[in-house]
Scaffold this active site. Structure first.
Site, short mmCIF file in Angstrom:
data_model
loop_
_atom_site.label_atom_id
_atom_site.label_comp_id
_atom_site.label_asym_id
_atom_site.label_seq_id
_atom_site.Cartn_x
_atom_site.Cartn_y
_atom_site.Cartn_z
N GLU A 7 -13.04 -80.20 -3.72
CA GLU A 7 -11.59 -80.13 -3.87
C GLU A 7 -11.03 -81.47 -3.39
O GLU A 7 -11.34 -81.88 -2.27
CB GLU A 7 -11.05 -78.97 -3.01
CG GLU A 7 -9.56 -78.80 -3.20
CD GLU A 7 -8.96 -77.67 -2.37
OE1 GLU A 7 -9.71 -76.95 -1.67
OE2 GLU A 7 -7.73 -77.53 -2.42
N ARG A 36 -24.71 -73.88 5.14
CA ARG A 36 -24.00 -75.14 5.35
C ARG A 36 -24.75 -76.02 6.33
O ARG A 36 -25.49 -75.54 7.18
CB ARG A 36 -22.63 -74.88 5.99
CG ARG A 36 -21.66 -74.10 5.19
CD ARG A 36 -20.43 -73.82 6.04
NE ARG A 36 -19.54 -74.97 6.09
CZ ARG A 36 -18.63 -75.23 5.15
NH1 ARG A 36 -18.50 -74.44 4.11
NH2 ARG A 36 -17.84 -76.28 5.25
N LYS A 48 -12.69 -80.68 6.36
CA LYS A 48 -11.70 -81.68 5.94
C LYS A 48 -10.37 -81.47 6.65
O LYS A 48 -9.69 -82.42 7.00
CB LYS A 48 -11.49 -81.59 4.42
CG LYS A 48 -12.55 -82.30 3.63
CD LYS A 48 -12.27 -82.21 2.14
CE LYS A 48 -12.87 -80.97 1.57
NZ LYS A 48 -12.63 -80.77 0.15
P1 ATP Z 1 -14.02 -78.31 3.94
O1 ATP Z 1 -13.87 -77.08 4.78
O2 ATP Z 1 -14.48 -79.47 4.71
O3 ATP Z 1 -12.80 -78.59 3.10
P2 ATP Z 1 -15.04 -77.20 1.59
O4 ATP Z 1 -16.24 -76.38 1.36
O5 ATP Z 1 -13.73 -76.50 1.48
O6 ATP Z 1 -15.20 -77.95 2.94
P3 ATP Z 1 -15.10 -78.51 -0.92
O7 ATP Z 1 -14.44 -79.75 -1.36
O8 ATP Z 1 -14.66 -77.23 -1.51
O9 ATP Z 1 -14.98 -78.45 0.65
O10 ATP Z 1 -16.69 -78.65 -1.02
C1 ATP Z 1 -17.39 -79.12 -2.14
C2 ATP Z 1 -18.78 -78.58 -2.06
O11 ATP Z 1 -19.41 -79.03 -0.86
C3 ATP Z 1 -18.80 -77.08 -2.04
O12 ATP Z 1 -19.78 -76.63 -2.94
C4 ATP Z 1 -19.14 -76.73 -0.62
O13 ATP Z 1 -19.85 -75.53 -0.55
C5 ATP Z 1 -19.98 -77.93 -0.18
N1 ATP Z 1 -19.92 -78.12 1.26
C6 ATP Z 1 -18.83 -78.30 2.03
N2 ATP Z 1 -19.15 -78.37 3.33
C7 ATP Z 1 -20.49 -78.26 3.40
C8 ATP Z 1 -21.44 -78.25 4.47
N3 ATP Z 1 -21.06 -78.39 5.75
N4 ATP Z 1 -22.75 -78.11 4.17
C9 ATP Z 1 -23.14 -77.98 2.89
N5 ATP Z 1 -22.31 -77.97 1.84
C10 ATP Z 1 -20.99 -78.11 2.08
MG MG Z 2 -12.69 -75.83 -0.21
#
Ligand code: ATP
Ligand code: MG
Length: 556
Positions: free
Chosen positions: A34, A260, A270
């Site tokens: 995102e 994760r 983020k």
């Molecule tokens: P954040 O909470 O930091 O915003 P998010 O999962 O909401 O993380 P996205 O931009 O939606 O962020 O993530 C893109 C991809 O990266 C998704 O498929 C998510 O599952 C993966 N991802 C995010 N954080 C991790 C992590 N700590 N370990 C492995 N994969 C991750």
């Molecule tokens: Mg997200």
């Protein structure tokens, strides 16, 4: 096998089986960020897995921006994400997409669900919907609007799209089961009304689809075979499948969840990283102390070391916190192989070699890498006045201190043996200069077989270049900052130390400025991107040894 990006795990086993059975003939994955912030080390796991699996199987990995939440998304973030993925060494070729590319198709699929009696417009407020959803122990209550006719639903949904209703006054919901044991299946919201300007579709839409609806359908439209996501989506999988089972689309990708990456002493969210930026705890998303990929790039972490780290961590379904030491050890062993060596004195102490002629200068040579001749060597100027590290002198040294103290002899790296004769103090009683003598027979570091245990680094006073050095320590002094009520309470006040008097041999500034150097006996350093001042700035990438392992052990 070792040249693969991803070592064998339960996901590659599923892929192997799918290829063997003929379910698929090629692998198509996607990385779906995102664009609401900069990528962090957690994302590196998802990137290395999705792009790595695709590369290992000669498949394709799409980069798809999940841009369904216009209020938090920006083009700046999308740009940074592309930069970071490329920097990590991966390429989506022509496969760059936005979930918003599919807004029309998603809308049409929503109409299809309404026509099948599987979606309805609900006039309840968001609060009422939440209240009537129930919880783990209480079944949900059907909405009073749940039995609207197909015609009425079609009419209302079209008018939602046309902008006839206020934000939040109506939603479109899937008609599944308000008593389901899985709360995600209790008539989830599919569309909400939001009058927001979108980075790609502008003001075309005032209704936006929810993530669960968008994600699976986007996967199917793109022909994704394996949709790899993190464990928190496990409970969403029935919904992912329900949408695809109930609309007319030929592909049905398989969602597979993995755990994760959590790293000790680090934040991987983020939203929280954004708080650090907003509160000026750090000086931007690419502050070298940040766990963002842009911060790590600026700090000097080589992308190959990050890939190696992710490979070491592996892929599984069990939740764990990986020790920061694992990342730092991976960096050290990588840098030990690739970093040229130079001498740099971080906290200089002047040394005058009394028996070395006043106007004499010599050019010595030093190997760029002690174990690898292919790195070559470079010239190091030497003279009567040099600087050594303050910590390499001790006034009251015991017999185990093999460096400088009055009467003791040490080896100057790549140069001569010197013996400390006398320390000169200022009025405050601080040692400001050492008077030494050298042995002219010891050039290159050997003389008549006598034992000199200590070897120290140095720079020539006349030739040395002044740089600013930024030493970093962990940004948090708690191993699990995210577990605290307020993670900002765990900020390490000593995470940055700036040394403006550091001196380096001239070679450092003449050589390639884009690689990481080992300042012998000190740490690894990489030149910072900043050109604010004439003084070059170098960031400490990682120390030579781990000083945190103990604390971490004790706190677990
Ligand atoms: P954040 O909470 O930091 O915003 P998010 O999962 O909401 O993380 P996205 O931009 O939606 O962020 O993530 C893109 C991809 O990266 C998704 O498929 C998510 O599952 C993966 N991802 C995010 N954080 C991790 C992590 N700590 N370990 C492995 N994969 C991750
Ligand atoms: Mg997200």
């Amino acid at each position: 096998m070792t040249d693969k990006y991803v070592t064998e795990n339960f996901i590659t086993q599923i892929i192997d089986a799918d290829l063997t059975s003929g379910k698929h003939t090629a692998v198509v994955t996607r990385f779906p960020p995102e664009p609401n912030g900069y990528l962090h080390i957690g994302h590196a796991k998802s990137i290395c897995l999705n792009f790595g699996v695709a590369a290992d199987y000669n498949g394709t990995c799409h980069l798809r921006f999940d841009d369904t939440n216009p209020e938090k998304e920006s083009a700046e973030y999308a740009q940074s994400i592309k930069e970071d993925v490329r920097w990590l060494g991966f390429d989506w070729q022509t496969h760059e997409y936005n979930a918003s590319d599919y807004f029309q198709q998603l809308y049409d699929f929503a109409i299809e669900l309404i026509n099948k009696g599987l979606a309805y417009v609900d006039d309840q407020s968001i609060e009422e919907i939440r209240e009537n959803r129930g919880d783990f122990n209480t079944p949900g209550k059907n909405s009073p609007y749940r039995e609207r006719s197909v015609e009425e639903n079609l009419d209302l949904f079209k008018r939602m799209k046309a902008g006839e209703f206020d934000d939040g006054s109506k939603v479109l919901r899937a008609k599944i089961d308000m008593t389901s044991g899985n709360i995600n299946m209790r008539d989830p919201v599919i569309y909400r009304i939001r009058r927001l300007h979108h980075i790609h579709t502008g003001d075309t839409w005032c209704i936006y689809p929810m993530y669960d609806f968008t994600h699976g359908i986007s996967d199917a439209i793109e022909g994704i075979t394996h949709s790899l996501c993190t464990l928190e989506f496990e409970d969403h999988r029935p919904l992912y499948d329900w949408y695809l089972d109930n609309i007319s689309i030929p592909n049905h990708p398989q969602q597979i969840e993995f755990s994760r990456l959590n790293l000790s002493f680090t934040i991987t969210s983020k939203r929280k990283l954004n708080q650090l930026v907003e509160n000026n705890v750090v000086d931007g998303w690419d502050d070298p102390r940040m766990s963002t990929l842009s911060g790590m790039r600026r700090r000097g972490y080589p992308p190959a070391a990050i890939r190696e780290f992710i490979k070491r961590v592996g892929v599984s379904k069990s939740e764990s916190v990986i020790s920061m030491t694992v990342l730092e050890d991976t960096l050290r062993s990588h840098l030990n192989k690739v970093a040229p060596r130079v001498m740099g004195v971080l906290r200089p102490l002047k040394v005058v070699i009394e028996n070395y002629p006043e106007d004499k200068e010599e050019i010595l040579t030093g190997a760029n890498h002690p174990q690898d001749d292919s790195f070559g060597e470079h010239e190091i100027p030497f003279g009567r006045e040099i600087y050594v590290e303050q910590s390499d002198y001790k006034e009251n040294a015991n017999r185990k201190f093999f460096r400088l103290t009055e009467g003791r002899e040490v080896r100057l790296r790549h140069a001569y043996y010197i013996t400390c004769q006398k320390a000169i103090k200022n009025e405050q009683g601080e040692v400001v200069e050492l008077r030494c003598t050298y042995d002219p027979e010891s050039r290159g570091g050997t003389a008549d077989g006598r034992k000199v245990k200590g070897t120290i680094h140095w720079v020539s006073a006349k030739h040395a270049k002044n740089i600013e050095v930024r030493l970093y320590d962990r940004l948090f002094n708690h191993p699990k900052p995210a577990s605290l009520d307020n993670f900002l309470d765990a900020i390490n006040p000593d995470s940055l130390t700036i040394l403006k008097d550091a001196l380096v041999e001239p070679y450092l500034l003449e050589a390639d400025q884009d690689v990481v150097y080992q300042f012998e006996r000190n740490a690894y350093f990489k030149r910072d991107k900043t050109h604010e001042t004439d003084q070059p700035v170098f960031n400490q990438v990682v120390t030579m040894r781990d000083s945190w392992a103990k604390l971490e052990e004790n706190s677990q």
